[in-house]
Design an enzyme around this catalytic site. Structure first.
Site, PDB file in Angstrom:
ATOM      1  N   GLY A 175     -46.473  51.849  36.528  1.00 15.92           N
ATOM      2  CA  GLY A 175     -45.496  52.843  37.576  1.00 15.92           C
ATOM      3  C   GLY A 175     -46.223  52.809  38.475  1.00 15.92           C
ATOM      4  N   GLU A 189     -50.993  59.087  38.620  1.00 10.51           N
ATOM      5  CA  GLU A 189     -49.247  58.416  37.922  1.00 10.51           C
ATOM      6  C   GLU A 189     -48.346  58.321  38.844  1.00 10.51           C
ATOM      7  OE1 GLU A 189     -47.739  57.900  35.564  1.00 10.51           O
ATOM      8  OE2 GLU A 189     -48.838  58.458  33.466  1.00 10.51           O
ATOM      9  N   ASP A 190     -47.092  57.210  38.346  1.00 12.43           N
ATOM     10  CA  ASP A 190     -46.019  57.887  38.990  1.00 12.43           C
ATOM     11  C   ASP A 190     -45.036  58.830  38.759  1.00 12.43           C
ATOM     12  OD1 ASP A 190     -45.634  57.286  36.429  1.00 12.43           O
ATOM     13  OD2 ASP A 190     -44.066  55.678  36.724  1.00 12.43           O
ATOM     14  N   ASP A 250     -43.882  64.042  33.512  1.00 14.90           N
ATOM     15  CA  ASP A 250     -42.202  64.766  33.385  1.00 14.90           C
ATOM     16  C   ASP A 250     -42.331  65.838  32.391  1.00 14.90           C
ATOM     17  OD1 ASP A 250     -39.379  65.773  32.146  1.00 14.90           O
ATOM     18  OD2 ASP A 250     -39.160  63.018  31.915  1.00 14.90           O
ATOM     19  N   LYS A 299     -42.162  66.537  37.686  1.00 14.35           N
ATOM     20  CA  LYS A 299     -41.035  67.320  36.905  1.00 14.35           C
ATOM     21  C   LYS A 299     -40.725  68.631  36.952  1.00 14.35           C
ATOM     22  CE  LYS A 299     -37.569  62.959  36.233  1.00 14.35           C
ATOM     23  NZ  LYS A 299     -37.211  62.467  35.138  1.00 14.35           N
ATOM     24  N   PHE A 340     -33.020  61.177  36.340  1.00 13.65           N
ATOM     25  CA  PHE A 340     -33.949  59.754  36.279  1.00 13.65           C
ATOM     26  C   PHE A 340     -33.695  59.180  36.926  1.00 13.65           C
ATOM     27  CE2 PHE A 340     -34.668  55.838  34.601  1.00 13.65           C
ATOM     28  CZ  PHE A 340     -35.286  56.093  33.383  1.00 13.65           C
ATOM     29  N   ASP A 353     -39.611  52.292  36.796  1.00 13.39           N
ATOM     30  CA  ASP A 353     -38.606  51.620  36.190  1.00 13.39           C
ATOM     31  C   ASP A 353     -37.822  52.556  35.178  1.00 13.39           C
ATOM     32  OD1 ASP A 353     -40.604  51.820  33.986  1.00 13.39           O
ATOM     33  OD2 ASP A 353     -39.149  50.866  32.770  1.00 13.39           O
ATOM     34  N   ARG A 392     -38.855  48.217  39.543  1.00 12.56           N
ATOM     35  CA  ARG A 392     -39.932  48.771  39.868  1.00 12.56           C
ATOM     36  C   ARG A 392     -39.822  48.081  41.179  1.00 12.56           C
ATOM     37  NH1 ARG A 392     -43.077  50.592  35.399  1.00 12.56           N
ATOM     38  NH2 ARG A 392     -42.787  49.824  33.944  1.00 12.56           N
TER      39      ARG A 392
END
Ligand code: IMP
Ligand code: MG
Length: 182
Positions: A50, A104-105, A108, A136, A157, A164, A170
């Site tokens: 990601g 990181e992407d 969460d 988040k 989301f 993705d 992506r």
């Protein structure tokens, strides 16, 4: 710009245009440039898959000498009662005594990043910080510090810019959010 797209069974619409993402990446890059200017050759550790697009744009805005390496967290069901076991794969750069920035992407629940920090700490780096494109806060349940957050969102989301939905999306340059209707 195409407004509604379909990935597998779901529809998505644009939430954050690429220009706005780029501005957020610049802001976080400036902070890292200030904080790491005096540190000896920091190592950016990108978490695949990601983070690839974010990391690519972020590093173009970094102005100190640095190294780059990529890792993956491989998940598999363990035979023990704790269920899922995750191991770190691909760390080829020595990080002992070095300043590490994990990229990181999205953070969460914080489950992935806490595993990552735990695994990297076994290699005794001097420092570890986390830089994430998205955070988040509503679902983050860990006490771990996430120092660099390019953007914060709610519980929706999202896909695009490396993120993705079951491997699709992506390649999108804007960030899309899942939507009910067409
Ligand atoms: P965590 O372990 O709950 O923090 O989840 C982190 C991982 O879940 C990320 O690295 C993503 O792969 C995935 N993820 C969480 N939220 C989203 C989202 O909104 N879109 C795409 N992937 C997500
Ligand atoms: Mg991920």
């Amino acid at each position: 710009m195409q407004n509604i797209i379909k990935l597998h069974d779901k529809y998505f619409k644009v939430m954050i245009p690429a220009e706005q993402v780029d501005k957020a990446v610049s802001v976080v890059a400036d902070r890292i440039n200030r904080d790491y200017a005096e540190r000896h050759t920091p190592v950016f550790v990108g978490v695949l898959n990601g983070s690839f697009m974010f990391l690519s744009d972020l590093l173009k805005k970094i102005d100190f000498n640095c190294e780059l390496t990529f890792v993956k967290l491989a998940s598999y069901s363990g035979t023990c009662s704790t269920g899922e076991v995750r191991s770190l794969i691909g760390l080829t750069t020595p990080i002992e005594g070095r300043h590490v920035v994990i990229v990181e992407d999205i953070v969460d629940t914080g489950e992935s990043i806490s595993h990552m920090i735990h695994e990297l700490e076994k290699h005794h780096p001097a420092t570890i910080e986390v830089c994430t494109l998205f955070f988040k806060p509503a679902s983050y349940s860990k006490q771990l510090p996430v120092t660099y957050r390019a953007m914060e969102i709610g519980n929706e989301f999202i896909v695009g810019y490396g993120l993705d939905y079951n491997q699709l999306g992506r390649n999108l340059k804007d960030i899309y959010v899942v939507t009910d209707g067409k």
